[in-house]
Design a protein around this motif. Structure first.
Motif: not given
Length: 669
Positions: A587-591, A598-599, A629-631, A645-649
């Motif tokens: 996971i990539y985080l950018v301000n 998030l990507t 349907s997006a990343v 703090v982020y996480k993705i399922a």
């Protein structure tokens, strides 16, 4: 590595008390086993699952160092190695241990015994694993006897040294880290005392932790002032959720002996002794009872006679009991001296049958019970007429437990009892009841077959022991379901996109079982659902299980009459989601100006996701959004200055995968 050893050492037992000054706690097991006289150090243990006790495959020796004050100043105290030969082992362990070991492993000579030691075969070594001398002999244990300066701060360090002389620390442990467990107190459960031998079993319900491994038995006779050791090392064993100590020895007849048992652990810590128990070496079974008991009719009394008892001090008298019922209501008619052989009973009525029981009385002593009685009966008059034939017999099944028989009462007054007969035809009927004083009898279905027609009849006996003719018979077939055995050993596992179940093949053991039915419910539900028809094989595949859910399964056996057994013990399984979809690998985080961007890498099975977020100070994550349907996702709700703090399922067919790795970012202003 040492956990396996700790479990083996944790064997059995508990304690017993005579000297209040003795140590009351022991060591269950572990790396070091301290006592007030010595500290046993287990230098290493076999790898988990290993079948060999040989710990010298990687290391050639072990060094033992001790920091006596806990200051970090370790000093080498000893080195242990594997024995170089069987003679070397014999010198270390002692000749008696070495010779006993050869017998245990059926070795013809030293070479065969040495081969077993080199292999370290646990099955062959057996109970020698509990022997301190044996473990020292094979270089698995080292004993520190210089313990006067030890304290709870004392630390031991064990290092393995390889063939190149390179040392590696195996473990370091302080005496303060060793858990001490109180010795529970054993109680005498069973005592078998005979003329020539005694056998004792001390027992106690098994506690959660048991410090002792061995026990010593002490005894004292009336001729001695002090207890002596009767057995030095008995193994405490576990059976039926209880701990037991068994002891036996030959004795001389007529001795009064006192015994107690005291357990101790591997390190020599001793628990308190058991309560002393005293026994007379005279077997209860060898005590003679009354023989040749007879009752005769005389002019005005009934004359009772029997053989004389042996002239022994264990007899205190003879008790005579009397009743007009053969089965109950006996009262003491008289008590006679132990040497008596006859008795006249003048308190009798004509034309009545009296029943007598006679037995010796014993001096009070633990283990001595009431002796069995000799029985006889008599009457002043005897009539030859037999009672009339019973009538009105009826049979009915009033429950699932018994057949109820009822009949009319006979008109005679001198009746003793009725008797019920049963068979499969009138020609093979036998008496199945005790004497019955009522006109109702219940025959248990326990030993009756639901596939057999039975016939019943009744007879009656009068006080002169004359039996009537058999009543007319009645027939009945019990309504009784057959026993169907439940399957055992039900197991479940997830494989090939299905829950795979298997269980014991009950059909192969019981002829009446023709198949199985499988039941399932979700964890927490009350009711089960049938998920199979009659199944002929001891295995089943549930292809309809939903990923991520936890299920409980049970199985019943079915016989040819469609009777089902009780539900088997349950097996539980949580269906894995990994076969369906995995979370993003990264996971990539950018301000960004609008928020936090998030990507993440896409998924070949689909691009639906769930985004979770929490502030660093929060304890748990919360759902931020579903992504279809997006990343990529832009979190516009992030507050400036807060570290998130982020996480993705991943999401597939409404099934959510595990969440991926977590990453943090602070929202800029």
């Amino acid at each position: 590595m040492m956990k396996r050893f700790s479990l083996i050492i944790l064997i059995l037992i508990t304690a017993i008390c005579v000297n209040a000054q003795q140590i009351q706690t022991g060591v269950v097991g572990g790396h070091i086993l301290p006592s007030d006289k010595q500290v046993l150090v287990m230098v290493n243990a076999p790898d988990a699952g290993a079948r060999s006790l040989n710990i010298y495959r990687k290391y050639k020796s072990y060094e033992i160092s001790k920091d006596q004050n806990g200051s970090g100043d370790f000093k080498k105290r000893g080195t242990v190695t594997f024995p170089s030969s069987y003679n070397d082992f014999k010198k270390r362990a002692g000749a008696s241990v070495a010779d006993e070991f050869k017998v245990q492993v059926n070795a013809k000579d030293d070479a065969e015994a040495w081969a077993v030691i080199q292999s370290g075969d646990i099955q062959k070594i057996g109970y020698f694993f509990l022997s301190k001398e044996f473990l020292e002999g094979i270089g698995m244990m080292w004993t520190d006897t210089d313990v006067k300066g030890n304290s709870t701060s004392t630390v031991y360090r064990i290092s393995g040294v390889d063939a190149d002389g390179k040392a590696e620390v195996i473990y370091t442990e302080a005496i303060s880290a060793v858990k001490r467990v109180p010795f529970p107190k054993f109680k005498l459960k069973r005592a078998l005392v005979a003329d020539s031998s005694v056998q004792f079993t001390w027992s106690i319900p098994a506690p959660a932790a048991n410090p002792a491994v061995f026990a010593a038995v002490y005894k004292k006779s009336t001729q001695s002032k002090n207890f002596i050791v009767a057995a030095e090392r008995l193994v405490v064993y576990k059976r039926d959720d209880s701990l037991h100590i068994y002891f036996s020895e030959p004795v001389k007849p007529g001795e009064l002996l006192t015994y107690y048992v005291q357990p101790y652990d591997m390190a020599g810590n001793r628990g308190a002794g058991s309560d002393p128990t005293s026994h007379l070496t005279k077997s209860f079974k060898s005590i003679a009872a009354i023989t040749n008991f007879k009752v005769k009719d005389t002019t005005n009394a009934l004359y009772l006679s029997w053989n004389a008892l042996p002239r022994q001090a264990i007899y205190s008298g003879i008790q005579i009991l009397k009743s007009r019922s053969a089965q109950k209501d006996y009262v003491v008619a008289d008590t006679l001296p132990a040497y008596a052989t006859t008795y006249f009973d003048k308190k009798v009525l004509p034309n009545m049958v009296y029943y007598y029981q006679i037995r010796p009385l014993l001096v009070p002593y633990p283990g001595f019970k009431m002796l069995p009685t000799a029985t006889a009966n008599g009457s002043l008059q005897v009539k030859n007429e037999k009672p009339s034939r019973p009538s009105g017999l009826k049979a009915a099944q009033d429950s699932t437990t018994s057949i109820v028989l009822k009949w009319d009462r006979n008109p005679e007054l001198d009746l003793f009892a009725y008797y019920v007969l049963r068979g499969t035809s009138e020609k093979d009927m036998k008496i199945i009841s005790p004497p019955i004083r009522d006109t109702v009898y219940r025959d248990s279905l326990k030993y009756l077959s639901g596939e057999t027609q039975y016939v019943y009849a009744v007879q009656v006996m009068n006080l002169a022991q004359n039996m009537s003719d058999v009543s007319p018979v009645v027939g009945i077939r019990p309504l009784k379901a057959s026993y169907v055995a439940s399957p055992a050993g039900v197991q479940s596992r997830w494989a090939d996109h299905a829950v795979n179940l298997k269980w014991e093949n009950t059909m192969g053991v019981y002829d009446n079982v023709i198949g199985y039915i499988v039941f399932r419910r979700e964890k927490g539900e009350q009711l089960f659902k049938v998920i199979s028809q009659l199944h002929r094989q001891p295995f089943f595949r549930d292809t309809l299980a939903v990923p991520g859910k936890t299920y409980e399964y049970g199985v019943t056996s079915v016989d040819a009459f469609a009777n089902q057994s009780l539900l088997s013990p349950l097996t539980s399984i949580t269906v894995s989601t990994e076969d369906f979809i995995s979370p993003p690998a990264d996971i990539y985080l950018v301000n960004k100006t609008e928020g936090i961007q998030l990507t993440w890498p896409g998924n070949e099975k689909g691009n639906d996701y769930v985004v979770y977020r929490k502030a660093v100070a929060d304890k748990s994550f919360t759902k931020v959004s579903d992504v279809k349907s997006a990343v990529t996702y832009l979190d516009k709700t992030a507050q400036p200055g807060i570290l998130y703090v982020y996480k993705i399922a991943a999401l597939l067919n409404k099934t959510e995968s595990n969440t991926g790795q977590e990453k943090a970012i602070r929202r800029t202003k």
